[in-house]
Design a protein around this motif. Structure first.
Motif, PDB file in Angstrom:
ATOM      1  N   ASP A  99       7.765  -9.656  37.181  1.00 35.41           N
ATOM      2  CA  ASP A  99       8.104 -10.705  36.218  1.00 35.41           C
ATOM      3  C   ASP A  99       6.961 -10.984  35.258  1.00 35.41           C
ATOM      4  OD1 ASP A  99      10.637 -10.951  37.239  1.00 35.41           O
ATOM      5  OD2 ASP A  99      10.189 -12.695  38.481  1.00 35.41           O
ATOM      6  N   ARG A 100       5.742 -10.791  35.713  1.00 31.32           N
ATOM      7  CA  ARG A 100       4.596 -10.962  34.807  1.00 31.32           C
ATOM      8  C   ARG A 100       4.517  -9.816  33.806  1.00 31.32           C
ATOM      9  NH1 ARG A 100       1.969 -12.533  39.659  1.00 31.32           N
ATOM     10  NH2 ARG A 100       1.060 -10.440  39.868  1.00 31.32           N
ATOM     11  N   ALA A 101       4.886  -8.618  34.238  1.00 35.39           N
ATOM     12  CA  ALA A 101       4.710  -7.435  33.385  1.00 35.39           C
ATOM     13  C   ALA A 101       5.860  -7.230  32.409  1.00 35.39           C
ATOM     14  CB  ALA A 101       4.550  -6.194  34.267  1.00 35.39           C
ATOM     15  N   ALA A 102       7.071  -7.657  32.785  1.00 34.40           N
ATOM     16  CA  ALA A 102       8.250  -7.433  31.948  1.00 34.40           C
ATOM     17  C   ALA A 102       8.444  -8.588  30.973  1.00 34.40           C
ATOM     18  CB  ALA A 102       9.483  -7.278  32.824  1.00 34.40           C
ATOM     19  N   VAL A 103       9.157  -8.315  29.887  1.00 32.90           N
ATOM     20  CA  VAL A 103       9.443  -9.382  28.930  1.00 32.90           C
ATOM     21  C   VAL A 103      10.621 -10.237  29.385  1.00 32.90           C
ATOM     22  CG1 VAL A 103       8.470  -8.124  26.979  1.00 32.90           C
ATOM     23  CG2 VAL A 103      10.916  -7.863  27.505  1.00 32.90           C
ATOM     24  N   ARG A 104      11.456  -9.694  30.300  1.00 34.70           N
ATOM     25  CA  ARG A 104      12.580 -10.467  30.811  1.00 34.70           C
ATOM     26  C   ARG A 104      13.135  -9.780  32.050  1.00 34.70           C
ATOM     27  NH1 ARG A 104      18.123 -12.193  27.466  1.00 34.70           N
ATOM     28  NH2 ARG A 104      19.265 -12.986  29.271  1.00 34.70           N
ATOM     29  N   ARG A 105      13.662 -10.577  32.970  1.00 32.37           N
ATOM     30  CA  ARG A 105      14.341 -10.040  34.155  1.00 32.37           C
ATOM     31  C   ARG A 105      15.853 -10.215  34.007  1.00 32.37           C
ATOM     32  NH1 ARG A 105      13.878  -8.747  39.554  1.00 32.37           N
ATOM     33  NH2 ARG A 105      11.599  -9.023  39.512  1.00 32.37           N
ATOM     34  N   PHE A 106      16.580  -9.185  34.444  1.00 31.11           N
ATOM     35  CA  PHE A 106      18.028  -9.246  34.578  1.00 31.11           C
ATOM     36  C   PHE A 106      18.363  -8.988  36.044  1.00 31.11           C
ATOM     37  CE2 PHE A 106      17.320  -8.279  30.159  1.00 31.11           C
ATOM     38  CZ  PHE A 106      18.282  -9.024  29.491  1.00 31.11           C
ATOM     39  N   GLU A 107      19.242  -9.771  36.594  1.00 31.10           N
ATOM     40  CA  GLU A 107      19.564  -9.633  38.012  1.00 31.10           C
ATOM     41  C   GLU A 107      20.484  -8.453  38.300  1.00 31.10           C
ATOM     42  OE1 GLU A 107      18.050 -11.091  40.357  1.00 31.10           O
ATOM     43  OE2 GLU A 107      16.990 -12.593  39.152  1.00 31.10           O
ATOM     44  N   SER A 108      21.128  -7.913  37.271  1.00 29.48           N
ATOM     45  CA  SER A 108      22.041  -6.785  37.473  1.00 29.48           C
ATOM     46  C   SER A 108      22.261  -6.076  36.151  1.00 29.48           C
ATOM     47  CB  SER A 108      23.386  -7.280  38.011  1.00 29.48           C
ATOM     48  OG  SER A 108      24.052  -8.062  37.027  1.00 29.48           O
ATOM     49  N   MET A 109      22.832  -4.886  36.229  1.00 28.96           N
ATOM     50  CA  MET A 109      23.235  -4.190  35.019  1.00 28.96           C
ATOM     51  C   MET A 109      24.358  -4.933  34.311  1.00 28.96           C
ATOM     52  SD  MET A 109      21.709  -1.497  33.904  1.00 28.96           S
ATOM     53  CE  MET A 109      20.467  -0.298  34.367  1.00 28.96           C
ATOM     54  N   HIS A 133      14.758  -2.576  46.662  1.00 32.03           N
ATOM     55  CA  HIS A 133      13.567  -1.875  47.126  1.00 32.03           C
ATOM     56  C   HIS A 133      12.305  -2.345  46.417  1.00 32.03           C
ATOM     57  CE1 HIS A 133      16.830   0.887  48.373  1.00 32.03           C
ATOM     58  NE2 HIS A 133      16.033   1.190  49.366  1.00 32.03           N
ATOM     59  N   SER A 134      12.441  -3.088  45.318  1.00 37.76           N
ATOM     60  CA  SER A 134      11.273  -3.559  44.562  1.00 37.76           C
ATOM     61  C   SER A 134      11.031  -5.050  44.702  1.00 37.76           C
ATOM     62  CB  SER A 134      11.459  -3.225  43.072  1.00 37.76           C
ATOM     63  OG  SER A 134      11.575  -1.845  42.872  1.00 37.76           O
ATOM     64  N   GLU A 135      11.751  -5.703  45.596  1.00 32.92           N
ATOM     65  CA  GLU A 135      11.665  -7.158  45.692  1.00 32.92           C
ATOM     66  C   GLU A 135      10.297  -7.650  46.168  1.00 32.92           C
ATOM     67  OE1 GLU A 135      14.262  -9.986  44.927  1.00 32.92           O
ATOM     68  OE2 GLU A 135      13.819  -8.319  43.599  1.00 32.92           O
ATOM     69  N   THR A 136       9.555  -6.821  46.888  1.00 33.33           N
ATOM     70  CA  THR A 136       8.226  -7.254  47.328  1.00 33.33           C
ATOM     71  C   THR A 136       7.259  -7.389  46.154  1.00 33.33           C
ATOM     72  OG1 THR A 136       7.618  -4.947  47.782  1.00 33.33           O
ATOM     73  CG2 THR A 136       8.454  -6.251  49.633  1.00 33.33           C
ATOM     74  N   ASP A 193      16.009   6.466  39.142  1.00 37.47           N
ATOM     75  CA  ASP A 193      16.239   6.052  40.523  1.00 37.47           C
ATOM     76  C   ASP A 193      16.051   4.546  40.690  1.00 37.47           C
ATOM     77  OD1 ASP A 193      16.625   8.708  41.895  1.00 37.47           O
ATOM     78  OD2 ASP A 193      14.673   9.044  40.980  1.00 37.47           O
ATOM     79  N   GLY A 194      17.102   3.890  41.142  1.00 39.22           N
ATOM     80  CA  GLY A 194      17.044   2.451  41.354  1.00 39.22           C
ATOM     81  C   GLY A 194      17.452   1.643  40.144  1.00 39.22           C
ATOM     82  N   THR A 195      17.349   2.228  38.951  1.00 37.67           N
ATOM     83  CA  THR A 195      17.722   1.537  37.718  1.00 37.67           C
ATOM     84  C   THR A 195      19.092   2.003  37.252  1.00 37.67           C
ATOM     85  OG1 THR A 195      15.393   1.293  37.063  1.00 37.67           O
ATOM     86  CG2 THR A 195      17.047   1.060  35.333  1.00 37.67           C
ATOM     87  N   LEU A 196      19.186   3.252  36.847  1.00 44.71           N
ATOM     88  CA  LEU A 196      20.478   3.803  36.418  1.00 44.71           C
ATOM     89  C   LEU A 196      21.360   4.184  37.601  1.00 44.71           C
ATOM     90  CD1 LEU A 196      20.016   6.314  33.443  1.00 44.71           C
ATOM     91  CD2 LEU A 196      21.472   4.275  33.511  1.00 44.71           C
ATOM     92  N   ASP A 248      13.173  -0.769  37.142  1.00 48.83           N
ATOM     93  CA  ASP A 248      13.261  -1.622  38.326  1.00 48.83           C
ATOM     94  C   ASP A 248      11.952  -1.725  39.081  1.00 48.83           C
ATOM     95  OD1 ASP A 248      13.728   0.167  41.195  1.00 48.83           O
ATOM     96  OD2 ASP A 248      13.768   1.211  39.283  1.00 48.83           O
ATOM     97  N   ALA A 249      10.969  -0.894  38.738  1.00 47.56           N
ATOM     98  CA  ALA A 249       9.751  -0.821  39.538  1.00 47.56           C
ATOM     99  C   ALA A 249       8.503  -0.945  38.673  1.00 47.56           C
ATOM    100  CB  ALA A 249       9.713   0.494  40.318  1.00 47.56           C
ATOM    101  N   LEU A 250       7.439  -1.402  39.300  1.00 54.77           N
ATOM    102  CA  LEU A 250       6.216  -1.717  38.577  1.00 54.77           C
ATOM    103  C   LEU A 250       5.534  -0.509  37.937  1.00 54.77           C
ATOM    104  CD1 LEU A 250       4.571  -4.215  37.840  1.00 54.77           C
ATOM    105  CD2 LEU A 250       3.245  -3.880  39.944  1.00 54.77           C
TER     106      LEU A 250
END
Length: 243
Positions: free
Chosen positions: A220-230, A211-214, A13-16, A189-191
């Protein structure tokens, strides 16, 4: 990053799939129907009502009955909380069949990774019955990439005692495939999912979802990299394939 891992794990949900707003849409439509149009909630209003109820009642089996009792008291819904809950369930199944679809570019990412020989899995807090609806009855998803054709393992809420951020779903995936954490990568997509993966040593990338922008800084601290879209993930996969 992607092609040097044996197993790619996706949140659902929210990712795929674009599904996080559908539950608010269900409650919008339920409220409209049961008040004969007298009450019209916005998607945000419906979402706040549901989230506040879940905070009060937790995730137990009777949480949604209590939530329906609250909605009945607030808006004058006819019927018992049990009857209202049944109507909500039927409406939700209709929406899951007809409104939920892959996030833009997600099916192409799935196909590219599968073509590259990667093993694909899903770790989700969604119920098994909803997965079955997507597999069997959601023609939008079946037309793009049937879940049962591309994913070798789907671990749902019903398969674990504790949901994300508890790492149980990831431990099940590692055990099922006889894999080490270093062989896996999580797309989320979520923490809670990223934290659960990290607890067993699995790296995660985060894909932006409104829905996860807050929680953007924490993600960004927890992930190794951010992608803005699929679409950005697909471009990265294709670049790796070209060498």
């Amino acid at each position: 990053m992607f092609l040097d891992r044996r197993i790619i794990i996706f949140d659902l949900d929210g990712t795929l799939i674009d599904s996080l707003g559908v539950w608010s849409q269900v409650d919008q439509e339920l409220t409209r129907r049961l008040t004969d149009g007298r009450v019209e909630l916005t998607e945000d209003e419906a979402g706040h009502l549901r989230m506040n109820a879940m905070k009060r009642y937790g995730e137990g089996s009777d949480a949604y009955l209590k939530y329906m009792a609250d909605m009945k008291a607030a808006f004058g819904f006819p019927g018992t909380p049990e009857e209202i809950h049944h109507q909500r369930y039927e409406l939700a199944q209709e929406f899951l069949r007809t409104r939920v679809r892959y996030q833009p570019g997600a099916a192409a990412v799935v196909k590219a990774l599968k073509a590259a020989g990667k093993t694909l899995a899903v770790a989700t807090t969604t119920r098994r019955r909803n997965i079955e609806t997507y597999v069997r009855d959601n023609l939008l998803m079946r037309a793009e990439a049937p879940l049962d054709d591309y994913f070798e393992l789907i671990v749902t809420r019903d398969d674990v005692a504790h949901v994300k951020p508890d790492p149980e779903c990831f431990m099940k995936i590692l055990e099922h495939f006889g894999a080490s954490p270093a062989e896996c990568l999580m797309i989320e997509d979520a923490l809670p999912g990223i934290e659960g993966a990290r607890r067993v040593g699995i790296d995660s990338v985060v894909v932006t979802e409104r829905h996860s922008e807050t929680a953007r800084e924490a993600l960004d601290r927890a992930a190794v990299r951010r992608f803005e879209s699929m679409g950005e993930i697909l471009a990265a996969v294709e670049a790796e394939a070209r060498g």
